[in-house]
Write an enzyme that holds these catalytic residues in place. Structure first.
Site, short mmCIF file in Angstrom:
data_model
loop_
_atom_site.label_atom_id
_atom_site.label_comp_id
_atom_site.label_asym_id
_atom_site.label_seq_id
_atom_site.Cartn_x
_atom_site.Cartn_y
_atom_site.Cartn_z
CG HIS A 289 -2.09 0.91 1.08
ND1 HIS A 289 -2.03 2.25 1.34
CD2 HIS A 289 -3.36 0.66 0.66
CE1 HIS A 289 -3.21 2.79 1.10
NE2 HIS A 289 -4.04 1.85 0.67
CG ASP A 346 -8.30 -4.45 -3.29
OD1 ASP A 346 -9.50 -4.27 -3.02
OD2 ASP A 346 -7.61 -3.64 -3.92
C1 LIG Z 1 -7.77 -0.44 -2.68
C2 LIG Z 1 -6.39 -0.36 -3.12
O1 LIG Z 1 -6.13 0.29 -4.10
S1 LIG Z 1 -5.25 -1.12 -2.18
C3 LIG Z 1 -3.93 -1.49 -3.34
C4 LIG Z 1 -4.37 -2.58 -4.26
N1 LIG Z 1 -3.30 -2.97 -5.18
C5 LIG Z 1 -2.64 -4.12 -5.05
O2 LIG Z 1 -2.87 -4.91 -4.16
C6 LIG Z 1 -1.61 -4.39 -6.12
C7 LIG Z 1 -0.30 -4.90 -5.54
N2 LIG Z 1 0.39 -3.83 -4.84
C8 LIG Z 1 1.10 -2.87 -5.49
O3 LIG Z 1 1.25 -2.90 -6.72
C9 LIG Z 1 1.72 -1.74 -4.70
O4 LIG Z 1 2.02 -2.18 -3.39
C10 LIG Z 1 0.81 -0.50 -4.64
C11 LIG Z 1 0.39 -0.08 -6.07
C12 LIG Z 1 -0.43 -0.80 -3.84
C13 LIG Z 1 1.57 0.65 -3.99
O5 LIG Z 1 2.56 1.05 -4.86
P1 LIG Z 1 3.76 2.03 -4.45
O6 LIG Z 1 3.43 2.81 -3.27
O7 LIG Z 1 4.16 2.76 -5.68
O8 LIG Z 1 4.90 1.04 -4.02
P2 LIG Z 1 6.10 0.51 -4.91
O9 LIG Z 1 5.58 -0.11 -6.17
O10 LIG Z 1 7.10 1.62 -5.05
O11 LIG Z 1 6.63 -0.65 -3.98
C14 LIG Z 1 7.70 -0.52 -3.06
C15 LIG Z 1 8.54 -1.79 -3.13
O12 LIG Z 1 7.74 -2.92 -2.73
C16 LIG Z 1 7.57 -3.83 -3.82
N3 LIG Z 1 6.15 -4.24 -3.85
C17 LIG Z 1 5.07 -3.47 -3.61
N4 LIG Z 1 3.94 -4.19 -3.68
C18 LIG Z 1 4.34 -5.45 -3.94
C19 LIG Z 1 3.61 -6.65 -4.14
N5 LIG Z 1 2.26 -6.67 -4.07
N6 LIG Z 1 4.30 -7.77 -4.43
C20 LIG Z 1 5.65 -7.74 -4.53
N7 LIG Z 1 6.39 -6.62 -4.34
C21 LIG Z 1 5.73 -5.49 -4.06
C22 LIG Z 1 7.95 -3.03 -5.07
O13 LIG Z 1 8.39 -3.89 -6.08
C23 LIG Z 1 9.01 -2.12 -4.53
O14 LIG Z 1 10.20 -2.87 -4.38
P3 LIG Z 1 11.64 -2.14 -4.64
O15 LIG Z 1 11.72 -1.05 -3.62
O16 LIG Z 1 12.63 -3.24 -4.45
O17 LIG Z 1 11.59 -1.59 -6.03
O1 LIG Z 2 -5.49 4.58 -0.55
C1 LIG Z 2 -5.12 3.98 -1.58
O2 LIG Z 2 -4.13 4.32 -2.26
C2 LIG Z 2 -5.86 2.81 -2.06
C3 LIG Z 2 -6.88 2.29 -1.11
O3 LIG Z 2 -6.58 1.58 -0.18
C4 LIG Z 2 -8.27 2.69 -1.29
O4 LIG Z 2 -8.56 3.48 -2.21
O5 LIG Z 2 -9.12 2.21 -0.54
#
Ligand SMILES: CC(=O)SCCNC(=O)CCNC(=O)[C@H](O)C(C)(C)COP(=O)(O)OP(=O)(O)OC[C@H]1O[C@@H](n2cnc3c(N)ncnc32)[C@H](O)[C@@H]1OP(=O)(O)O
Ligand SMILES: O=C([O-])CC(=O)C(=O)O
Length: 409
Positions: A289, A346
């Protein structure tokens, strides 16, 4: 022109450019002040209008929570009754919107939702009046009244759009909304044409409470960007739906359950988690997140509900068992520990839905059904002090190239 230096405190990723640092993905950049919701990402706490999410999840309903988010305080008994009655009146759709949904019966429901919301906006007379007023820069008491009515209509109509799409996609006749049922129960009734099991209704209601607002994630920001041009509320919500659809945001709930189904057994959890730690490996859906560097408080609550649900109805596809095994691996793996990556909302949300008979394509639309109130509340808040969003990009291409006519290239 006066110049001001603004410092942004971010722990996030900075890209260097010839024009200066770029805060990648706007991490920690403030876009406005808000009194709608607040997140303590380090401790894993979420408040709506000052109330802890755990308290609302235990004691409230989506009707009450959506009122709270929209109007800023809990309703009195009378106010809640009036609000619920207005919502029931607004549940029906314009016939043209129903046709849009029918024509998109074979498309993913998020496309249909986006198009249906835009269509409903095109036919809503209140919206036309508001558009006229906004076009001459008028947003006073009368226009605010229109805007709040439109906001209520949007909240009321979303479940009808989702349920109608489900019916059309299966070649079934639509089931009209029922006035004697609450928001969550009526949704399940319109989907399946029968009175829902009380635990299923409670599950939908709980989910709707938990997703109602979350400060300014990508979808809510998208709504702000559109609304800041003084475009209308329906269009702002259509844009938010488009942003929510992506797998990095709301689309992750569908992807998480699809992964569990594909994995098929908890015995594969270690392998799947390990693969997600490899450079270029698939991200684990429902994990990580931007703001939470702790366990997502909503995920904790919905995990409990999912546990109760499978305790009553069983876990024939092992979804709860698989998710539990993945969670265990994630929480004990140094890769996830070092990056403070935990299950997010999620991760657990689709399991009970799947066992209620809701196909996974409908998980993100149900998210949108809830979040719509957050989107509109944020837009109305922003309109109190509107300014168009217009950031800059650092141009790194060439300048003043000589145009070569087509026949000479
Ligand atoms: C309701 C919602 O929207 S909640 C979010 C729902 N989305 C997901 O579950 C998708 C999976 N998760 C992700 O893609 C990300 O964690 C996000 C999009 C939620 C957040 O993204 P950001 O804040 O940009 O984090 P970022 O992508 O920079 O991740 C930081 C580090 O953790 C890693 N990472 C983050 N999420 C994951 C994951 N789910 N699986 C594996 N590695 C991950 C990244 O690869 C990165 O590693 P690095 O520093 O070695 O490059
Ligand atoms: O806050 C975020 O980036 C995503 C999330 O968890 C939501 O929209 O509920």
């Amino acid at each position: 022109m006066s110049e001001q230096t603004v410092q942004v405190k971010t722990t996030g990723k900075i890209l260097q450019s010839p024009c200066g640092p770029i805060i990648h993905g706007l991490e920690d950049v403030l876009i406005k002040s808000t009194s709608i919701s607040d997140i303590d990402g380090e401790k894993g706490i979420l408040w709506y209008r000052g109330y802890r999410i755990e308290e609302l999840a235990r004691l409230s309903t989506y009707e009450e929570v959506s009122y709270l988010i929209l109007y800023g305080r809990l309703p009195t008994k009378r106010e809640l009754e009036d609000y619920i009655n207005r919502m029931k009146k607004y549940r029906e759709l314009h016939p043209a919107t129903v046709e849009v949904i029918r024509n998109l019966a074979k498309a993913h429901p998020m496309f249909a939702l986006e198009a249906a919301v835009a269509a409903e906006g095109a036919y809503d007379e209140d919206n036309q009046k508001l558009i006229e007023a906004l076009s001459v820069g008028r947003y006073k008491a009368e226009e605010k009244e229109l805007a709040y009515r439109i906001a209520e209509k949007l909240v009321a109509k979303m479940p009808t759009i989702v349920a109608y799409h489900y019916r059309f996609s299966r070649g079934l006749e639509v089931v009209r909304p029922r006035d004697d049922l609450g928001h969550a129960a009526n949704f399940l009734y319109m989907m399946f044409g029968r009175e829902p099991d009380p635990l299923a209704s409670r599950g939908i209601d709980l989910y709707l409470i938990l997703h109602a607002d979350h400060e300014v994630p990508a979808s809510t920001f998208a709504a702000h960007v559109v609304a800041s041009t003084l475009s209308d509320l329906y269009s702002s919500v259509a844009a938010a739906i488009a942003a929510l659809k992506g797998p990095l945001h709301g689309g992750a709930n569908e992807m998480a359950v699809r992964n569990y189904l594909e994995i098929g057994t908890p015995a594969k959890a270690k392998e799947i988690v390990e693969a997600a730690t490899k450079p270029g490996g698939p991200k684990l859906m429902g994990v990580g997140h931007r703001v939470y560097k702790a366990y997502d408080p909503r995920a904790k609550i919905f995990k409990e509900f999912s546990r109760d649900y499978v305790a009553k109805f069983g876990d024939p596809q092992n979804l709860f068992a698989i998710a539990s095994a993945i969670e265990q691996e994630v929480l004990s793996h140094p890769y996830f520990q070092q990056r403070k990556l935990y299950p997010n909302v999620d991760f657990w949300s689709g399991i009970a839905f799947y066992y209620m008979g809701i196909p996974y394509e409908y998980f993100t639309p149900i998210f949108a059904m809830s979040r719509v109130v957050g989107w509109v509340a944020h837009v109305l808040e922003y309109w109190e002090n509107n300014r168009i969003f217009r950031p800059r990009a650092c141009y790194i291409g060439p300048h003043d190239l000589q145009y070569i006519p087509l026949e000479q290239r």
